[in-house]
Every structure is written in structure tokens, then in C-alpha cells.
Design a protein around this motif. Structure first.
Motif, PDB file in Angstrom:
ATOM      1  N   UNK A 266       0.833  -1.208   0.000  1.00 41.65           N
ATOM      2  CA  UNK A 266       0.000   0.000   0.000  1.00 41.65           C
ATOM      3  C   UNK A 266       0.866   1.255   0.000  1.00 41.65           C
ATOM      4  N   UNK A 267       1.935   1.239   0.789  1.00 39.77           N
ATOM      5  CA  UNK A 267       2.841   2.388   0.857  1.00 39.77           C
ATOM      6  C   UNK A 267       3.545   2.604  -0.482  1.00 39.77           C
ATOM      7  N   UNK A 268       3.944   1.517  -1.135  1.00 46.40           N
ATOM      8  CA  UNK A 268       4.616   1.614  -2.437  1.00 46.40           C
ATOM      9  C   UNK A 268       3.680   2.212  -3.479  1.00 46.40           C
ATOM     10  N   UNK A 269       2.436   1.717  -3.512  1.00 45.65           N
ATOM     11  CA  UNK A 269       1.438   2.247  -4.454  1.00 45.65           C
ATOM     12  C   UNK A 269       1.215   3.735  -4.219  1.00 45.65           C
ATOM     13  N   UNK A 270       1.256   4.133  -2.963  1.00 48.84           N
ATOM     14  CA  UNK A 270       1.006   5.524  -2.590  1.00 48.84           C
ATOM     15  C   UNK A 270       2.188   6.427  -2.908  1.00 48.84           C
ATOM     16  N   UNK A 271       3.378   5.986  -2.574  1.00 44.48           N
ATOM     17  CA  UNK A 271       4.568   6.832  -2.687  1.00 44.48           C
ATOM     18  C   UNK A 271       4.929   7.148  -4.131  1.00 44.48           C
ATOM     19  N   UNK A 272       4.778   6.163  -5.023  1.00 42.59           N
ATOM     20  CA  UNK A 272       5.199   6.373  -6.416  1.00 42.59           C
ATOM     21  C   UNK A 272       4.559   7.610  -7.046  1.00 42.59           C
ATOM     22  N   UNK A 273       3.233   7.737  -7.088  1.00 42.35           N
ATOM     23  CA  UNK A 273       2.650   8.949  -7.678  1.00 42.35           C
ATOM     24  C   UNK A 273       2.949  10.211  -6.878  1.00 42.35           C
ATOM     25  N   UNK A 274       3.082  10.067  -5.559  1.00 44.50           N
ATOM     26  CA  UNK A 274       3.387  11.239  -4.732  1.00 44.50           C
ATOM     27  C   UNK A 274       4.747  11.823  -5.090  1.00 44.50           C
ATOM     28  N   UNK A 275       5.728  10.962  -5.289  1.00 46.26           N
ATOM     29  CA  UNK A 275       7.082  11.420  -5.607  1.00 46.26           C
ATOM     30  C   UNK A 275       7.177  11.869  -7.061  1.00 46.26           C
ATOM     31  N   UNK A 276       6.638  11.063  -7.973  1.00 43.52           N
ATOM     32  CA  UNK A 276       6.742  11.359  -9.399  1.00 43.52           C
ATOM     33  C   UNK A 276       5.979  12.630  -9.774  1.00 43.52           C
ATOM     34  N   UNK A 277       4.771  12.776  -9.241  1.00 46.32           N
ATOM     35  CA  UNK A 277       3.930  13.914  -9.604  1.00 46.32           C
ATOM     36  C   UNK A 277       4.031  15.079  -8.622  1.00 46.32           C
ATOM     37  N   UNK A 278       4.183  14.754  -7.355  1.00 47.17           N
ATOM     38  CA  UNK A 278       4.166  15.802  -6.339  1.00 47.17           C
ATOM     39  C   UNK A 278       5.528  16.306  -5.905  1.00 47.17           C
TER      40      UNK A 278
END
Length: 241
Positions: A177-189
């Protein structure tokens, strides 16, 4: 996995994409952030399109209405019950009883009003792609916060929350769940996404501690309230950075 995602999407929204038992939904709770991505894309795209033609305040009002329509406001109802439970004086049993009461008290009504007003104001501070991004990232975090809470929390009483709490006691599921969450947060945010992620963890830990003291654990209403509060806090952080 597509079948499970469809079932969870139906559970978290009013869109009928699949059917499953509560135990099955709880078993795959760790993919809640994927559904958060889908909801964020839907509502975020609506917001992006509307912001081209309308005033930011009008757009934010319509976005809040879109959230209500897509999600069926059942988590918002959890926020109202959570507020009612917190405001009751007395034992944990009395507080739990207040949350289960079908009628909404003054604390619950006040919480909903403040939440909706806060969300409208926060959303009105962004336009275009920035508004789309704020909605997308905050919705992913809202869903992850529920996963994190179920993973580290304990049930205050037997109820709809019990399967989620029992079946999320897996470091592997939380890591996914953390991996799914972190990827878009880092890439986009970027940096903003990382700050939002950290803030959502802090808020979840605080709500777990508060719920343990007030109710002896978490309930389905607490999970719903966490979803709403994390969404609002994440958007406020995004527009403030």
C-alpha cells in the motif's frame, strides 16, 4: 486482481463495478490507494475541465459535490459520528453508543459544516493542473491513511471494522500500500508529495491515539473520518507549500 479492484471500487464509491463480501474487501484493503487513484482521476479531471471556464470558488463547490456523488458520502457520515462520539462526556461505552446513534448530534453537524467549508476554501486556492494534482494526491493519501490505521490500530468493538483490522496485520500488505502511494506522490508531487505523505502518517497516528483514549480502539466511523480529514489536510498542505 482486476475483480478485487472492481469490488473495492464499488465498496468505496457508488459506482457498481463488482460485488464481494466484507471479508474479501478487507482482505484486499491494501489496494485501497489504487481506488484512490481512480477516484482522484475522475474528480480531478472534472475539476480541471471546470476550472477552464468557471470561477475557482464555483469550481470548488462543484468539486465537493462531485466527491459527494462519487463516494456516496458514507465516509463523511463517519466523520459526523466520530465528532459526536468525541464530544460525549463519560465512559468509552457511552462514546461508542453516541457514534452508533442513527441521529446526528450538534458536534457531528458542526464537523460536517467545518469540513465542507474548509474543503471548498482549500480547493478554491488552486486552478488547472495544480487543482487536478491536489485532488489526485490527496485522494490517494486519504485511502492510504485508512490502510495504515487498520494496520496499526485495534478494534474498539466487534463491527464492520473488525475484518479490516484483523486482516491488515501484515507488514507485506502495508508495504504494498505504501509503495502504491509513494510512487505517484514522488513522481507527480515531488517535495510537496513527500511532505503530504509525512503529514498523513502523523495525522493517522494522532487519530489512532485519540481513538484509543476515547473509544478503546478504532471503529468503521473512525476509519471514515480519517479518510475525510486526511483528504482535507493533504489539500491544505498542497496549496500552502
Amino acid at each position: 486482481m482486476l475483480k478485487e479492484i472492481g469490488s473495492i471500487f464499488s465498496f468505496l464509491t457508488i459506482i457498481p463495478t463488482g460485488k464481494a463480501t466484507l471479508e474479501t474487501i478487507a482482505k484486499y484493503m491494501y489496494i485501497f490507494p489504487i481506488v484512490g487513484i481512480a477516484i482522484g482521476l475522475i474528480v480531478g479531471s472534472i475539476a480541471f475541465g471546470l476550472s477552464i471556464f468557471l470561477d475557482p470558488l464555483v469550481v470548488s463547490l462543484l468539486v465537493v459535490a462531485s466527491f459527494a456523488i462519487v463516494t456516496g458520502i458514507h465516509h463523511t457520515d463517519g466523520l459526523a459520528d466520530f465528532a459526536d462520539g468525541l464530544m460525549v462526556k463519560g465512559t468509552k461505552e457511552k462514546k461508542l453508543a453516541a457514534m452508533k446513534d442513527l441521529s446526528t448530534g450538534s458536534a457531528g453537524i458542526s464537523a460536517i459544516v467545518l469540513y465542507v467549508v474548509g474543503l471548498i476554501i482549500a480547493l478554491s486556492l488552486s486552478v488547472g493542473y495544480e487543482l487536478f494534482l491536489a485532488i489526485l494526491l490527496s485522494e490517494i493519501l486519504a485511502k492510504f491513511s485508512m490502510v495504515l490505521m487498520a494496520s496499526i490500530g485495534k478494534s474498539a468493538s466487534l463491527g464492520s471494522n473488525s475484518p479490516f483490522v484483523e486482516l491488515m496485520k501484515s507488514p507485506k500488505k502495508l508495504s504494498i500500500a505504501a509503495f502504491i502511494t509513494i510512487i505517484p506522490l514522488v513522481v507527480l508531487g515531488g517535495v510537496s508529495g513527500i511532505v503530504m505523505f509525512g503529514a498523513s502518517i502523523v495525522m493517522t497516528l494522532f487519530l489512532v491515539s485519540l481513538s484509543n483514549r476515547s473509544f478503546g480502539g478504532i471503529t468503521g466511523d473512525v476509519l471514515g473520518a480519517t479518510n475525510e480529514l486526511t483528504r482535507l489536510a493533504s489539500i491544505l498542505i498542497f496549496v500552502s507549500i
